[in-house]
Design a protein around this motif. Structure first.
Motif, PDB file in Angstrom:
ATOM      1  N   MET A  17       0.719  -1.139  -0.245  1.00  0.00           N
ATOM      2  CA  MET A  17       0.046  -0.016   0.005  1.00  0.00           C
ATOM      3  C   MET A  17       0.721   1.180  -0.207  1.00  0.00           C
ATOM      4  O   MET A  17       0.629   2.549  -0.573  1.00  0.00           O
ATOM      5  CB  MET A  17      -0.995   0.058   1.256  1.00  0.00           C
ATOM      6  CG  MET A  17      -2.191  -0.682   0.845  1.00  0.00           C
ATOM      7  SD  MET A  17      -3.162  -0.437  -0.148  1.00  0.00           S
ATOM      8  CE  MET A  17      -3.876   1.320   0.378  1.00  0.00           C
ATOM      9  N   LEU A  18       1.990   1.233   0.860  1.00  0.00           N
ATOM     10  CA  LEU A  18       2.905   2.587   0.903  1.00  0.00           C
ATOM     11  C   LEU A  18       3.444   2.586  -0.551  1.00  0.00           C
ATOM     12  O   LEU A  18       3.589   3.950  -1.181  1.00  0.00           O
ATOM     13  CB  LEU A  18       4.045   2.369   1.785  1.00  0.00           C
ATOM     14  CG  LEU A  18       3.514   2.049   3.338  1.00  0.00           C
ATOM     15  CD1 LEU A  18       4.491   1.960   4.118  1.00  0.00           C
ATOM     16  CD2 LEU A  18       2.724   3.724   3.461  1.00  0.00           C
ATOM     17  N   ILE A  19       3.898   1.511  -1.233  1.00  0.00           N
ATOM     18  CA  ILE A  19       4.597   1.571  -2.668  1.00  0.00           C
ATOM     19  C   ILE A  19       3.417   2.013  -3.640  1.00  0.00           C
ATOM     20  O   ILE A  19       3.858   3.207  -4.409  1.00  0.00           O
ATOM     21  CB  ILE A  19       5.043   0.380  -3.197  1.00  0.00           C
ATOM     22  CG1 ILE A  19       6.159  -0.021  -2.241  1.00  0.00           C
ATOM     23  CG2 ILE A  19       5.477   0.408  -4.435  1.00  0.00           C
ATOM     24  CD1 ILE A  19       6.648  -1.528  -2.383  1.00  0.00           C
ATOM     25  N   SER A  20       2.181   1.611  -3.437  1.00  0.00           N
ATOM     26  CA  SER A  20       1.080   1.956  -4.233  1.00  0.00           C
ATOM     27  C   SER A  20       0.727   3.491  -4.203  1.00  0.00           C
ATOM     28  O   SER A  20       0.347   4.284  -5.076  1.00  0.00           O
ATOM     29  CB  SER A  20      -0.036   1.248  -4.027  1.00  0.00           C
ATOM     30  OG  SER A  20       0.321  -0.148  -3.978  1.00  0.00           O
ATOM     31  N   SER A  21       0.751   4.181  -3.038  1.00  0.00           N
ATOM     32  CA  SER A  21       0.580   5.466  -3.015  1.00  0.00           C
ATOM     33  C   SER A  21       1.550   6.172  -3.556  1.00  0.00           C
ATOM     34  O   SER A  21       1.038   7.497  -4.063  1.00  0.00           O
ATOM     35  CB  SER A  21       0.663   5.758  -1.302  1.00  0.00           C
ATOM     36  OG  SER A  21       1.785   5.514  -0.747  1.00  0.00           O
ATOM     37  N   VAL A  22       2.657   6.008  -3.486  1.00  0.00           N
ATOM     38  CA  VAL A  22       3.811   6.527  -4.185  1.00  0.00           C
ATOM     39  C   VAL A  22       3.079   6.591  -5.688  1.00  0.00           C
ATOM     40  O   VAL A  22       3.430   7.636  -6.214  1.00  0.00           O
ATOM     41  CB  VAL A  22       5.124   6.011  -3.922  1.00  0.00           C
ATOM     42  CG1 VAL A  22       6.076   6.766  -4.891  1.00  0.00           C
ATOM     43  CG2 VAL A  22       5.729   6.319  -2.515  1.00  0.00           C
ATOM     44  N   LEU A  23       3.057   5.523  -6.251  1.00  0.00           N
ATOM     45  CA  LEU A  23       2.884   5.367  -7.840  1.00  0.00           C
ATOM     46  C   LEU A  23       1.471   6.035  -8.125  1.00  0.00           C
ATOM     47  O   LEU A  23       1.597   6.899  -9.053  1.00  0.00           O
ATOM     48  CB  LEU A  23       2.829   4.006  -8.218  1.00  0.00           C
ATOM     49  CG  LEU A  23       4.040   3.243  -7.781  1.00  0.00           C
ATOM     50  CD1 LEU A  23       3.935   1.626  -8.312  1.00  0.00           C
ATOM     51  CD2 LEU A  23       5.217   3.862  -8.931  1.00  0.00           C
ATOM     52  N   VAL A  24       0.665   6.043  -7.295  1.00  0.00           N
ATOM     53  CA  VAL A  24      -0.733   6.765  -7.488  1.00  0.00           C
ATOM     54  C   VAL A  24      -0.533   8.255  -7.406  1.00  0.00           C
ATOM     55  O   VAL A  24      -0.879   9.043  -8.317  1.00  0.00           O
ATOM     56  CB  VAL A  24      -1.722   6.232  -6.469  1.00  0.00           C
ATOM     57  CG1 VAL A  24      -3.042   7.177  -6.544  1.00  0.00           C
ATOM     58  CG2 VAL A  24      -2.238   4.905  -6.766  1.00  0.00           C
TER      59      VAL A  24
END
Length: 599
Positions: A31-38
Motif C-alpha cells: 500500500m505504501l508503494i502503491s500510494s507513491v505510484l498513485v
C-alpha cells in the motif's frame, strides 16, 4: 487491432514488477508503494492539465491582442463548450459523469470502482472548457482524474474495497496537492469530502501521495502557472469582530451560491436531450456575461491576485465600465457584482456541457466578498482593515461554506499564502461560515442531489450501510408458490418438499394474493378427508406488510419493526418477486460493516 497489439507487451512489462512486489511484500508495504505510484501519476495528470490550460489560454490571447476585442470574449467560451460536448459525445458517447459528486457516488454505490476513461477524459475536456475561457475550476476534474487513477490501480491489483477506496482518496489528495502546492490541504480534502470513516493508519498513504503530487508540480510547473500568494500583512486582535462579521457574510453568500447554482441547473435540465442546443444557449449566455465582466474569463486566479495586491482597479481595464474611470465606489460596486454573478457564469459553464467544478469559483467569490467587505469598511471610515488579508480569509469562508470542508479551506489558504500568520482569522471565518451554512443547507453543493436520492455516504455508520444496501440484492426466491385454487392436498405436497414454513399464494398473473403460514395449517394438514374440499384461498392470510422493489432499506426496516414479521414479500408494482428476511439483512449488514470499516 494494431494499436492494441503494440500496447499490450509494454503494459505487461510495467505490470510484472508490481505483481512481483504484490507477492513478496506485506499488504501494508504494498500500500505504501502503491500510494507513491498513485500520487506520482495523479500529480503528473494535474501538471499536464494545468499546463494545457495555461498554453491554450496563451495561444488564444496571442499576446493579449485578441482578448482586447470584446467579441472574442463571447466566441472563445462558446467554442470551448461546443468542443467539450463534441468530445464527450463522439469519443465517450456522452456517458462520463462530472464533479466530486460522481466520485462519492462511485464510493457508495459502485464499491469505489471508477470507470477507466475518467483517468483521461477530464484532463481533455476540462482543458478545453477552461482553456477557452469557461468560468469554472480545474480542481473537480483533477479530483475525478486522481480518484480514477487510484481506483483502477486498486482494481488492477485486486485490492479489497478498503484499500481501493484509500488509493482512490490518495489520488484525489495528490491532485489537489499538486494544483496548489498544498499537501496538507490535499490530505484534509480527501478526509473531509471523500472518506467518511478513516483510521490513523490510513493517513500515511494519503500523506505520501499528497507529498509526491506536490513535488511533481513544484519541480515541473512554472510559478506563473501555479496559484501562489505571498502573505504581506499580519493578524491584529482588534480586527476579530470584523472577521466574525465577514464569516457571517461568507455564510450568507455560500447559501446564495448553493441555491442559485441549483436553480440555474434546473433551467438547463429542459435541454437534456438537446445537447448542442444547450451548449449554444449556455455558451452565448456565458460569453455575454464575460463581455460585461471580463474577470469571469477562465479560472479567475489572476483576478484574485489583483484583489490580494490591492490593485482592484485593474479589473476594470477591459470592462465597459472603464469608460467612467476608476472611482473607488465604482470599483467597489464592480467587485461586489462579480461576487454575485460568478455563480451564474460557473453554473452556466457546467450545466451547458462544459467540464469544471466549483472549487476555484468558490475561492473567487470568497476573495471578492472579502475585498468588498473590507474596502467598504475602510471607505466608510469605520476602521482601517487590511484588504489583502480579508480577501484571502474570505476565500476560506466561501470555500468552507460551499464545499462543506472547513479544515481544507483553512489549511489551503494558509499554505498558498506561504505561512500561518492568518491562522486565527482563517479559523474564525471558516467556522462561522460553515456553522451558518450548515443550519440552512445540511449538504454541500456537490452532495445535495446525492443526499436527496439516498446515495450519499455519511459519517453515521448505520445510515451509511443502510443506504448502500439494496433490496434487489436481498430477494430470496426459493419460497414455493401455490395457486389460490389449489386444494389442501396439493398444498401438503408442496409443504412436504419445501424447507420453508411460509408459502406465497400467487395467481396466474403472478400477483400475490396472500401467504400460507405452516403454523396456521399444521392441524388441518393431517385431516386427509379435507384434502379435496378445502382450497388454499380459504387458508391464506394477508401478509402484515409488503415491500416494494424500489423501497429504501430504511423504509424496509421500518416495515419490519411495525409488523414484527421475520419475512416480508417483495413486489414490483403488483408482481410477486420473492421475500426479504431479517436474517439476510443482518448478514448483509455485518458483511458491509466489515467491508467499510477501518479505511
Amino acid at each position: 487491432m494494431i494499436r492494441l497489439t503494440l500496447r499490450m507487451p509494454y503494459y505487461k512489462k510495467t505490470k510484472i514488477p508490481l505483481l512481483w512486489l504484490r507477492r513478496h511484500t506485506s499488504d501494508r508495504e504494498f500500500m505504501l508503494i502503491s500510494s507513491v505510484l498513485v500520487g506520482l501519476t495523479a500529480g503528473m495528470a494535474a501538471v499536464v492539465l494545468k499546463t494545457l490550460v495555461h498554453y491554450i489560454h496563451e495561444l488564444l490571447a496571442y499576446g493579449n491582442r485578441l482578448l482586447d476585442q470584446p467579441y472574442w470574449l463571447v466566441i472563445f467560451p462558446l467554442i470551448g463548450i461546443l468542443l467539450t460536448v463534441f468530445v464527450a459525445r463522439t469519443l465517450f458517447q456522452g456517458k462520463p459523469s462530472r464533479g466530486t459528486a460522481s466520485v462519492l457516488f462511485n464510493i457508495s454505490q459502485k464499491s469505489s470502482m471508477v470507470e477507466r476513461y475518467n483517468m483521461y477524459f477530464h484532463v481533455i475536456t476540462s482543458a478545453l472548457t477552461v482553456g477557452f475561457g469557461g468560468s469554472a475550476g480545474l480542481e473537480s476534474p483533477i479530483v475525478v482524474t486522481g480518484s480514477a487513477i487510484g481506483s483502477n490501480y486498486g482494481r488492477e491489483y485486486h485490492l479489497n474495497y478498503r484499500d481501493r477506496t484509500l488509493l482512490l482518496a490518495s489520488g484525489a489528495a495528490a491532485g489537489i496537492a499538486a494544483v496548489f502546492n498544498a499537501p496538507i490541504a490535499g490530505v484534509l480534502f480527501a478526509i473531509e469530502v471523500l472518506l467518511t470513516d478513516i483510521s490513523i493508519s490510513a493517513f500515511i498513504p494519503l500523506i505520501i501521495a499528497a507529498v509526491v503530487g506536490t513535488l511533481c508540480s513544484k519541480i515541473i510547473l512554472q510559478e506563473e502557472i501555479l496559484f501562489y500568494i505571498g502573505q504581506r500583512e499580519f493578524f491584529a486582535a482588534a480586527h476579530v469582530p470584523f472577521y466574525v462579521l465577514l464569516g457571517i457574510l461568507c455564510g450568507m453568500m455560500s447559501v446564495y451560491y448553493t441555491r442559485m447554482a441549483l436553480r440555474v441547473e434546473e433551467l438547463f435540465e429542459g435541454y437534456h436531450n438537446k445537447v448542442y442546443t444547450r451548449a449554444m444557449v449556455g455558451g452565448v449566455l456565458l460569453g455575454l456575461l464575460i463581455m460585461l465582466f471580463p474577470p469571469l474569463f477562465g479560472e479567475g486566479y489572476t483576478s484574485v491576485s489583483l484583489l490580494e495586491s490591492n490593485n482592484a482597479q485593474m479589473l476594470l481595464q477591459d470592462s465597459w465600465l472603464a469608460f467612467f474611470g476608476t472611482n473607488e465606489w465604482l470599483v467597489l460596486g464592480f467587485v461586489g457584482a462579480l461576487a454575485l454573478v460568478k455563480v451564474f457564469a460557473t453554473t452556466i459553464t457546467i450545466a451547458s456541457g462544459g467540464n469544471g467544478g466549483n472549487f476555484a469559483p468558490s475561492m473567487f467569490v470568497g476573495a471578492t466578498t472579502g475585498f468588498f467587505f473590507s474596502r467598504l469598511v475602510n471607505l466608510l471610515e469605520i476602521s482601517r482593515l487590511p484588504v489583502s488579508s480579508f480577501s484571502m480569509v474570505g476565500m476560506a469562508g466561501i470555500l468552507s461554506g460551499v464545499m462543506h470542508a472547513p479544515l481544507t479551506a483553512v489549511f489551503l489558504i494558509a499554505e498558498i499564502t506561504g505561512g500561518y500568520t492568518l491562522m486565527i482569522p482563517l479559523m474564525i471565518v471558516s467556522a462561522t461560515s460553515y456553522a451558518l451554512v450548515k443550519y440552512f443547507e445540511p449538504y454541500s453543493l456537490d452532495t445535495k442531489k446525492l443526499a436527496q436520492k439516498g446515495q450519499l455516504l455519511t459519517h453515521n455508520k448505520d445510515r451509511t450501510i443502510l443506504r448502500i444496501m439494496k433490496i434487489r440484492h436481498l430477494i430470496e426466491t426459493e419460497f414455493q408458490p401455490v395457486s389460490p385454487d389449489a386444494t389442501l392436498g396439493e398444498l401438503v405436497q408442496v409443504i412436504a418438499h419445501s424447507r420453508r414454513n411460509l408459502f406465497p399464494v400467487v395467481n396466474a398473473e403472478q400477483k400475490l394474493e396472500g401467504v400460507i403460514l405452516l403454523e396456521n395449517v399444521r392441524e388441518i394438514m393431517f385431516k386427509a378427508e379435507k384434502y379435496d374440499t378445502v382450497k388454499v384461498k380459504e387458508l391464506m392470510v394477508r401478509p402484515p406488510a409488503m415491500v416494494q422493489y424500489d423501497d429504501s432499506m430504511a423504509d424496509v426496516m421500518k416495515k419490519f419493526d411495525e409488523s414484527n414479521a421475520w419475512n416480508l414479500p417483495v413486489l414490483r408494482q403488483d408482481q410477486y418477486l420473492g421475500f426479504v428476511s431479517k436474517s439476510s439483512i443482518f448478514t448483509k449488514y455485518r458483511k458491509l460493516l466489515i467491508k467499510t470499516t477501518n479505511v
